[in-house]
Design an enzyme around this catalytic site. Structure first.
Site, PDB file in Angstrom:
ATOM      1  N   HIS A 113       0.844  -1.190   0.000  1.00 50.48           N
ATOM      2  CA  HIS A 113       0.000   0.000   0.000  1.00 50.48           C
ATOM      3  C   HIS A 113       0.882   1.244   0.000  1.00 50.48           C
ATOM      4  O   HIS A 113       2.073   1.196   0.280  1.00 50.48           O
ATOM      5  CB  HIS A 113      -0.922   0.028   1.225  1.00 50.48           C
ATOM      6  CG  HIS A 113      -0.188   0.136   2.533  1.00 50.48           C
ATOM      7  ND1 HIS A 113       0.471  -0.930   3.117  1.00 50.48           N
ATOM      8  CD2 HIS A 113       0.001   1.190   3.373  1.00 50.48           C
ATOM      9  CE1 HIS A 113       1.026  -0.546   4.254  1.00 50.48           C
ATOM     10  NE2 HIS A 113       0.758   0.743   4.433  1.00 50.48           N
ATOM     11  N   ASP A 115       0.186   5.304   1.635  1.00 52.01           N
ATOM     12  CA  ASP A 115      -0.650   5.725   2.756  1.00 52.01           C
ATOM     13  C   ASP A 115      -1.852   6.583   2.364  1.00 52.01           C
ATOM     14  O   ASP A 115      -1.764   7.434   1.474  1.00 52.01           O
ATOM     15  CB  ASP A 115       0.210   6.488   3.770  1.00 52.01           C
ATOM     16  CG  ASP A 115       1.215   5.580   4.464  1.00 52.01           C
ATOM     17  OD1 ASP A 115       0.843   4.446   4.823  1.00 52.01           O
ATOM     18  OD2 ASP A 115       2.378   6.002   4.635  1.00 52.01           O
ATOM     19  N   HIS A 268       4.633   0.036   0.176  1.00 51.61           N
ATOM     20  CA  HIS A 268       5.410  -0.556   1.261  1.00 51.61           C
ATOM     21  C   HIS A 268       4.536  -1.525   2.046  1.00 51.61           C
ATOM     22  O   HIS A 268       3.303  -1.524   1.919  1.00 51.61           O
ATOM     23  CB  HIS A 268       5.987   0.518   2.193  1.00 51.61           C
ATOM     24  CG  HIS A 268       4.958   1.385   2.853  1.00 51.61           C
ATOM     25  ND1 HIS A 268       4.360   2.449   2.211  1.00 51.61           N
ATOM     26  CD2 HIS A 268       4.399   1.351   4.093  1.00 51.61           C
ATOM     27  CE1 HIS A 268       3.502   3.048   3.017  1.00 51.61           C
ATOM     28  NE2 HIS A 268       3.497   2.385   4.183  1.00 51.61           N
ATOM     29  N   ARG A 283       5.855   7.147  13.052  1.00 51.01           N
ATOM     30  CA  ARG A 283       5.691   7.594  11.671  1.00 51.01           C
ATOM     31  C   ARG A 283       5.157   9.018  11.618  1.00 51.01           C
ATOM     32  O   ARG A 283       4.401   9.462  12.482  1.00 51.01           O
ATOM     33  CB  ARG A 283       4.697   6.671  10.954  1.00 51.01           C
ATOM     34  CG  ARG A 283       4.403   7.048   9.502  1.00 51.01           C
ATOM     35  CD  ARG A 283       3.295   6.203   8.940  1.00 51.01           C
ATOM     36  NE  ARG A 283       2.017   6.465   9.617  1.00 51.01           N
ATOM     37  CZ  ARG A 283       0.885   5.808   9.344  1.00 51.01           C
ATOM     38  NH1 ARG A 283       0.880   4.848   8.461  1.00 51.01           N
ATOM     39  NH2 ARG A 283      -0.232   6.115   9.992  1.00 51.01           N
TER      40      ARG A 283
END
Length: 308
Positions: A113, A115, A268, A283
């Site tokens: 995917h 984000d 990723h 993150r």
């Protein structure tokens, strides 16, 4: 949309302030020579950014930093994002988010995917720091969706250029949030704030001009204008296509490692083989531009030798 293209990335790689060591054929490089926790000069940052555009994901080893320092570094690429879920809950300032896997929380990101594609303007850059590394497993993988596009036949590229895909937070993301919180109260709020959006299946990178397959297996719903069977066949083929080792690199985390990647040219996934060991990462992302496909931008393959 007008483009300001970066200098040709096909030229020989050369830097004055950093050292770059590739870790994969399609993407990925380790950066040394500068400390991202310090005040990077304009020249140093320009070279780090150039390396990011060229290699799509870059890594710094053993650079532990605070959440505030991570956000400050992210701000060199633009406005740090407010996570959409946080915005729904009333947040007005950007922040980092912590993802912790342990015996009570099974890893939830072991799928290809990029984000939050279910918002109109998804992020352009992400920064991920290892806080707690498991004793084994728990690697993160990235794949180059520019290289994956280039490896398609000319006929397939011509067929998919200009198509759009509907992306939505429902049902996968909403279901996950409901299960995590123990309540479905968030779901109508998320659906109202983010009802879904169409994005190009092939997007033009606004800095390099390269074309990439804009896929997100957990958010993509259907190809606009196709029957359900046609859409499932095409998206299934492309999802299988990007899941090839030749397009990927893999990072084995040590505590304090930092990864920075281009959300516009990569997918990723967090490999889940460390369960039930603890893995904790922090993150943040940087606001981007609305994805677009511009057929007037000349096709710039990443590696002309790989074009069938």
């Amino acid at each position: 949309m007008s483009l300001t293209l970066a200098p040709s990335l096909d030229a020989e790689e050369s830097y004055e302030t950093i050292e770059v060591t590739r870790i994969g054929g399609a993407l990925g490089a380790v950066i040394t020579g500068v400390d991202p926790r310090g005040e990077l000069s304009d020249r140093e940052f320009a070279e780090v950014h150039q390396a990011l555009l060229r290699h799509e994901v870059i890594f710094f080893r053993n650079v532990p930093m605070s959440a505030d320092a991570q956000l400050e570094l992210a701000s060199r690429w633009g406005q740090p994002s407010i996570y959409p879920l946080s915005a729904v809950l009333g947040a007005t300032e950007p922040s980092t988010s912590v993802i912790r896997d342990d015996a009570d929380s099974f890893p939830a990101t072991d799928n290809w995917h990029t984000d939050v594609t279910w918002i109109e303007v998804p992020p352009k850059v992400a920064l991920l720091q290892s806080v707690v590394a498991p004793p084994y497993g728990g690697d993160t993988m990235w794949c180059s969706i520019t290289s994956a596009y280039d490896a398609l036949s000319a006929s397939m590229r011509a067929m998919i250029d200009g198509l759009e895909v509907h992306h939505s937070n429902y049902p996968q993301f909403c279901r996950g949030m409901a299960e995590k919180s123990g309540s479905w109260d968030l779901v109508p709020l998320l659906r109202e704030a983010y009802p879904g959006v169409n994005h190009p299946l092939v997007r033009t990178h606004p800095e390099t001009g390269r074309r990439a397959l804009y896929l997100a297996t957990n958010f993509q719903q259907y190809v606009v204008g196709m029957t359900e069977a046609e859409s499932a066949a095409l998206l299934g083929f492309l999802t299988d296509h990007i899941d090839q080792p030749r397009f990927a690199c893999r990072w084995s985390w040590s505590e304090g490692d930092l990864a920075i990647w281009d959300e516009r040219s990569t997918n990723h996934r967090g490999v889940s083989d460390h369960f039930p060991q603890v893995r904790e990462v922090r993150r943040c992302t940087v606001d981007g531009d609305r994805p677009f496909f511009d057929p007037s931008v000349p096709y710039r393959p990443k590696n002309a030798a790989a074009i069938p």
